[in-house]
Design an enzyme around this catalytic site. Structure first.
Site, PDB file in Angstrom:
ATOM      1  N   LYS A   1      43.524  44.506  41.332  1.00 52.24           N
ATOM      2  CA  LYS A   1      44.485  43.688  41.094  1.00 52.24           C
ATOM      3  C   LYS A   1      45.093  42.939  39.883  1.00 52.24           C
ATOM      4  O   LYS A   1      46.246  43.306  39.452  1.00 52.24           O
ATOM      5  CB  LYS A   1      44.291  42.277  42.120  1.00 52.24           C
ATOM      6  CG  LYS A   1      45.083  41.327  41.928  1.00 52.24           C
ATOM      7  CD  LYS A   1      44.971  39.953  42.469  1.00 52.24           C
ATOM      8  CE  LYS A   1      43.893  38.831  42.356  1.00 52.24           C
ATOM      9  NZ  LYS A   1      44.291  38.203  40.977  1.00 52.24           N
ATOM     10  N   ASN A   2      43.860  42.798  38.919  1.00 54.57           N
ATOM     11  CA  ASN A   2      44.396  42.205  37.587  1.00 54.57           C
ATOM     12  C   ASN A   2      44.749  43.367  36.815  1.00 54.57           C
ATOM     13  O   ASN A   2      45.224  43.024  35.521  1.00 54.57           O
ATOM     14  CB  ASN A   2      43.071  41.379  37.112  1.00 54.57           C
ATOM     15  CG  ASN A   2      43.088  40.268  38.105  1.00 54.57           C
ATOM     16  OD1 ASN A   2      43.866  39.611  38.758  1.00 54.57           O
ATOM     17  ND2 ASN A   2      42.161  39.612  38.064  1.00 54.57           N
TER      18      ASN A   2
ATOM     19  N   ASP B   1      35.381  35.129  37.797  1.00 57.59           N
ATOM     20  CA  ASP B   1      36.101  35.724  39.487  1.00 57.59           C
ATOM     21  C   ASP B   1      34.902  35.875  40.101  1.00 57.59           C
ATOM     22  O   ASP B   1      35.012  35.900  41.377  1.00 57.59           O
ATOM     23  CB  ASP B   1      36.925  36.624  39.138  1.00 57.59           C
ATOM     24  CG  ASP B   1      38.395  36.263  38.429  1.00 57.59           C
ATOM     25  OD1 ASP B   1      38.630  35.227  38.515  1.00 57.59           O
ATOM     26  OD2 ASP B   1      38.828  37.155  37.833  1.00 57.59           O
TER      27      ASP B   1
ATOM     28  N   ARG C   1      45.564  37.706  49.051  1.00 57.97           N
ATOM     29  CA  ARG C   1      46.225  37.874  47.779  1.00 57.97           C
ATOM     30  C   ARG C   1      45.316  38.838  46.859  1.00 57.97           C
ATOM     31  O   ARG C   1      46.011  39.468  45.880  1.00 57.97           O
ATOM     32  CB  ARG C   1      46.214  36.472  46.876  1.00 57.97           C
ATOM     33  CG  ARG C   1      47.537  35.658  47.365  1.00 57.97           C
ATOM     34  CD  ARG C   1      47.630  34.604  46.586  1.00 57.97           C
ATOM     35  NE  ARG C   1      47.616  34.918  45.302  1.00 57.97           N
ATOM     36  CZ  ARG C   1      47.532  33.906  44.094  1.00 57.97           C
ATOM     37  NH1 ARG C   1      47.130  32.710  44.393  1.00 57.97           N
ATOM     38  NH2 ARG C   1      47.770  34.339  42.945  1.00 57.97           N
TER      39      ARG C   1
ATOM     40  N   ARG D   1      46.080  26.271  33.404  1.00 59.83           N
ATOM     41  CA  ARG D   1      46.474  27.553  33.268  1.00 59.83           C
ATOM     42  C   ARG D   1      47.684  27.367  32.034  1.00 59.83           C
ATOM     43  O   ARG D   1      48.864  27.593  32.284  1.00 59.83           O
ATOM     44  CB  ARG D   1      47.217  28.082  34.592  1.00 59.83           C
ATOM     45  CG  ARG D   1      46.192  28.031  35.676  1.00 59.83           C
ATOM     46  CD  ARG D   1      45.114  28.945  35.641  1.00 59.83           C
ATOM     47  NE  ARG D   1      45.164  30.529  35.598  1.00 59.83           N
ATOM     48  CZ  ARG D   1      44.972  31.343  36.409  1.00 59.83           C
ATOM     49  NH1 ARG D   1      44.965  30.577  37.728  1.00 59.83           N
ATOM     50  NH2 ARG D   1      45.106  32.563  36.524  1.00 59.83           N
TER      51      ARG D   1
ATOM     52  N   CYS E   1      47.456  25.316  38.790  1.00 60.36           N
ATOM     53  CA  CYS E   1      46.725  25.546  39.899  1.00 60.36           C
ATOM     54  C   CYS E   1      45.352  24.856  40.037  1.00 60.36           C
ATOM     55  O   CYS E   1      44.920  24.471  39.166  1.00 60.36           O
ATOM     56  CB  CYS E   1      46.887  27.013  40.492  1.00 60.36           C
ATOM     57  SG  CYS E   1      45.650  28.089  39.977  1.00 60.36           S
TER      58      CYS E   1
HETATM   59  C1  EPZ Z   1      43.036  36.682  34.336  1.00 57.42           C
HETATM   60  O1  EPZ Z   1      43.650  34.944  34.246  1.00 57.42           O
HETATM   61  C2  EPZ Z   1      42.727  36.567  35.577  1.00 57.42           C
HETATM   62  N1  EPZ Z   1      44.253  36.638  36.184  1.00 57.42           N
HETATM   63  C3  EPZ Z   1      42.033  35.641  36.514  1.00 57.42           C
HETATM   64  O2  EPZ Z   1      41.742  36.212  37.681  1.00 57.42           O
HETATM   65  C4  EPZ Z   1      40.729  35.683  35.764  1.00 57.42           C
HETATM   66  O3  EPZ Z   1      39.966  34.715  36.071  1.00 57.42           O
HETATM   67  C5  EPZ Z   1      40.897  35.232  34.341  1.00 57.42           C
HETATM   68  O4  EPZ Z   1      41.816  36.142  33.517  1.00 57.42           O
HETATM   69  C6  EPZ Z   1      39.687  35.083  33.548  1.00 57.42           C
HETATM   70  O5  EPZ Z   1      39.152  36.491  33.415  1.00 57.42           O
HETATM   71  C7  EPZ Z   1      44.792  37.848  36.216  1.00 57.42           C
HETATM   72  O6  EPZ Z   1      44.531  38.951  35.578  1.00 57.42           O
HETATM   73  C8  EPZ Z   1      46.177  38.146  37.307  1.00 57.42           C
HETATM   74  P1  EPZ Z   1      43.037  33.488  30.676  1.00 57.42           P
HETATM   75  P2  EPZ Z   1      44.378  34.264  33.004  1.00 57.42           P
HETATM   76  O7  EPZ Z   1      44.221  33.845  29.869  1.00 57.42           O
HETATM   77  O8  EPZ Z   1      45.199  35.527  32.432  1.00 57.42           O
HETATM   78  C9  EPZ Z   1      43.249  28.881  29.069  1.00 57.42           C
HETATM   79  C10 EPZ Z   1      41.826  36.053  39.887  1.00 57.42           C
HETATM   80  O9  EPZ Z   1      41.346  35.433  41.035  1.00 57.42           O
HETATM   81  N2  EPZ Z   1      44.380  29.223  28.303  1.00 57.42           N
HETATM   82  O10 EPZ Z   1      42.062  34.480  29.995  1.00 57.42           O
HETATM   83  O11 EPZ Z   1      45.007  33.097  33.358  1.00 57.42           O
HETATM   84  C11 EPZ Z   1      43.356  28.955  30.532  1.00 57.42           C
HETATM   85  O12 EPZ Z   1      44.005  27.808  30.771  1.00 57.42           O
HETATM   86  C12 EPZ Z   1      42.298  35.561  38.753  1.00 57.42           C
HETATM   87  O13 EPZ Z   1      41.807  37.369  40.142  1.00 57.42           O
HETATM   88  C13 EPZ Z   1      44.911  28.391  27.345  1.00 57.42           C
HETATM   89  O14 EPZ Z   1      44.267  27.457  27.149  1.00 57.42           O
HETATM   90  O15 EPZ Z   1      43.138  33.853  31.906  1.00 57.42           O
HETATM   91  C14 EPZ Z   1      42.212  29.065  31.148  1.00 57.42           C
HETATM   92  O16 EPZ Z   1      41.197  28.143  30.975  1.00 57.42           O
HETATM   93  C15 EPZ Z   1      41.957  34.023  38.754  1.00 57.42           C
HETATM   94  N3  EPZ Z   1      46.167  28.854  26.788  1.00 57.42           N
HETATM   95  C16 EPZ Z   1      41.530  30.117  30.030  1.00 57.42           C
HETATM   96  O17 EPZ Z   1      42.101  29.988  28.747  1.00 57.42           O
HETATM   97  C17 EPZ Z   1      46.665  29.985  26.997  1.00 57.42           C
HETATM   98  O18 EPZ Z   1      47.756  30.303  26.420  1.00 57.42           O
HETATM   99  C18 EPZ Z   1      41.363  31.667  30.510  1.00 57.42           C
HETATM  100  O19 EPZ Z   1      42.686  32.026  30.699  1.00 57.42           O
HETATM  101  C19 EPZ Z   1      46.103  30.941  27.877  1.00 57.42           C
HETATM  102  C20 EPZ Z   1      44.827  30.602  28.325  1.00 57.42           C
END
Ligand code: EPZ
Length: 442
Positions: A18-19, A301, A393, A118, A113
């Site tokens: 998915k990701n 995850d 999803r 996020r 969420c």
């Molecule tokens: C991706 O989310 C995945 N989603 C998530 O999977 C996964 O848990 C996550 O990466 C970590 O591996 C998809 O790929 C669609 P991040 P993402 O940007 O991109 C903070 C699932 O169930 N952050 O690495 O949102 C953020 O708030 C999902 O498949 C900032 O502070 O992850 C979070 O706490 C859930 N500022 C942390 O970093 C930013 O600009 C990690 O976010 C961006 C992120």
């Protein structure tokens, strides 16, 4: 409805990731030619991303067996609709792709969420570094640039989303971009490989520094998405938690190394051969401490599914969540099944119990859904799991695949929701711009 207590046994091939699929679909916006994608998972998040692309003017066709043909030559809008974007966080990936192609994108800020706020500050900082102006108007992010120029961008932390978005925006920028402290998740690597198949010049992806030499134009390509390591991990845990014997095929064991190490530490017998991983569950297993971390660390995850497994260990484990602020929301549901878990901030103390018992539970997010399914497979009695819209999803044909491994599972209508679900758009009616993807068996 899952009747627990059955030992799962057999071989399962996980669907496409998915990701990886979601950003790769968004990346198609960068290209004026037709793209053929194989092994696209048949999950509702893919339906939503397809609908977003169509709302922008792209043509999306589905072929049997998980193939999508995306033609973005006809894209005539740079404004993504809130009703669709608010349904999944990954929809924000279209921002980088639209900016990269048209120098303009207007995308609603992805909603907060239940995993935490996020934030997207690093995405926006990356766009600005490439020369874009960023405005927030009426809840939408508007990014515009007469011309994007390559830049050196050092991410404050290896955010998956920020790495993807900056990568997408930089592919057609003038000059060289380097993304330092980039996310190394295999799904980011797959996005880089896909962009190269389109004619981009991306290197270093999979490592901490990604270099992008901007190109003026991209071309058509045919690409197969990597298998889903997180779904694969869930099936391995299904074998482990039922003291069963499950083999997942098609997944590079390197991508699942951290999970396999932790499983082995509990006494589960894990072996890998080529691209197959086999988990033979113990009758009783030991506790183990877990700390989630960016790849190659233990994936956040798989934290909820692993907690379900640890809930039946002979002893206490500590599980520390370092990625998201609020990723233990589902624990209350496991408690209803008899688990003994206390959460303090971002740490859970999981004390194994002799057995879990059936209950009516509701999944509050995708991976929490995976956790409750695992708990139900091991529990006494028949557990009723609601919140299937989350499970759908992320998990393609879950009940069919579990049934093939010997689980007793049926999708019943009228499951009673007993937990108030946070409103993250899940109850909104989704305009079905493309045909639903769940039309075929695996
Ligand atoms: C991706 O989310 C995945 N989603 C998530 O999977 C996964 O848990 C996550 O990466 C970590 O591996 C998809 O790929 C669609 P991040 P993402 O940007 O991109 C903070 C699932 O169930 N952050 O690495 O949102 C953020 O708030 C999902 O498949 C900032 O502070 O992850 C979070 O706490 C859930 N500022 C942390 O970093 C930013 O600009 C990690 O976010 C961006 C992120």
């Amino acid at each position: 409805m899952i009747e627990g207590g059955r030992r799962l046994e057999g071989v399962v091939a996980p669907p496409g990731a998915k990701n990886a699929a979601l950003p790769i679909m968004a990346a198609c916006l960068l290209c004026e030619s037709e793209v053929i994608l194989h092994r696209v998972p048949r999950i509702t998040d893919v339906d939503v991303m397809a609908a977003i692309l169509e709302s922008l003017g792209a043509r999306v066709r589905e072929q049997p067996g998980g193939t999508l043909i995306i033609d973005a030559s006809s894209v005539n809008s740079h404004t993504a609709p809130y009703a669709l974007v608010s349904k999944l966080n990954a929809s924000f990936d279209v921002t980088g792709a639209l900016l990269g192609r048209f120098g303009l994108a207007e995308v609603p800020r992805p909603g907060g969420c239940i995993l935490g706020p996020r934030a997207v500050d690093m995405h926006l900082h990356g766009f600005e570094s490439l020369g874009a102006r960023v405005d927030l108007e009426h809840g939408s992010v508007i990014v515009s640039a007469p011309a994007l120029r390559g830049a050196r961008i050092a991410l404050a932390k290896p955010s998956v989303g920020a790495t993807k978005n900056v990568l997408l925006a930089s592919v057609r920028a003038r000059g060289t971009t380097t993304i330092e402290n980039a996310a190394r998740e295999p799904e980011v690597t797959d996005l880089g490989d896909f962009l190269n198949a389109l004619g981009a010049r991306v290197s270093g992806h999979g490592g901490p520094t990604i270099t992008v030499e901007g190109v003026a134009k991209l071309h058509a390509c045919e690409y197969t998405i990597i298998p889903d390591r997180l779904v694969a991990g869930t099936y391995l845990l299904a074998g482990a938690i039922t003291s069963g014997d499950v083999t997942v095929t098609g997944v590079d064991p390197v991508m699942a190394a951290s999970l396999c190490e932790h499983l082995t530490a509990t006494g589960c017998e894990v072996s890998a051969q080529g691209v197959s991983i086999r988990a033979r569950g113990a009758r009783k297993w030991k506790p183990v401490n877990v700390r989630t971390a960016p790849y190659p660390g233990f994936p956040t995850d798989l934290q909820p599914p692993f907690v379900a497994y640890l809930a039946l260990a002979s002893g206490s484990s500590t599980v520390e969540e370092t990625i998201f602020d609020a990723r233990f929301v589902y624990v209350g549901e496991l408690l209803r099944m008899g688990a003994d878990i206390t959460v303090t901030g971002r740490t859970a103390r999981v004390t194994g119990v002799a057995k879990l018992k059936d209950a009516v539970v509701v999944a509050p997010d995708i991976r929490a859904g995976g956790s409750l399914v695992l708990a139900a497979l091991a529990a006494e009695g028949t557990t009723e799991i609601g919140g299937l819209e989350y499970i759908d999803r992320g998990y393609e044909f879950l009940e069919e695949r579990l049934a093939a491994l010997g689980a007793r599972v049926v999708r019943a209508s009228g499951v009673t929701p007993i937990m108030t679900q946070p409103d993250i758009g899940s109850t909104m009616k989704l305009p079905r711009v493309v045909a639903p993807f769940r039309s075929q068996s695996p």
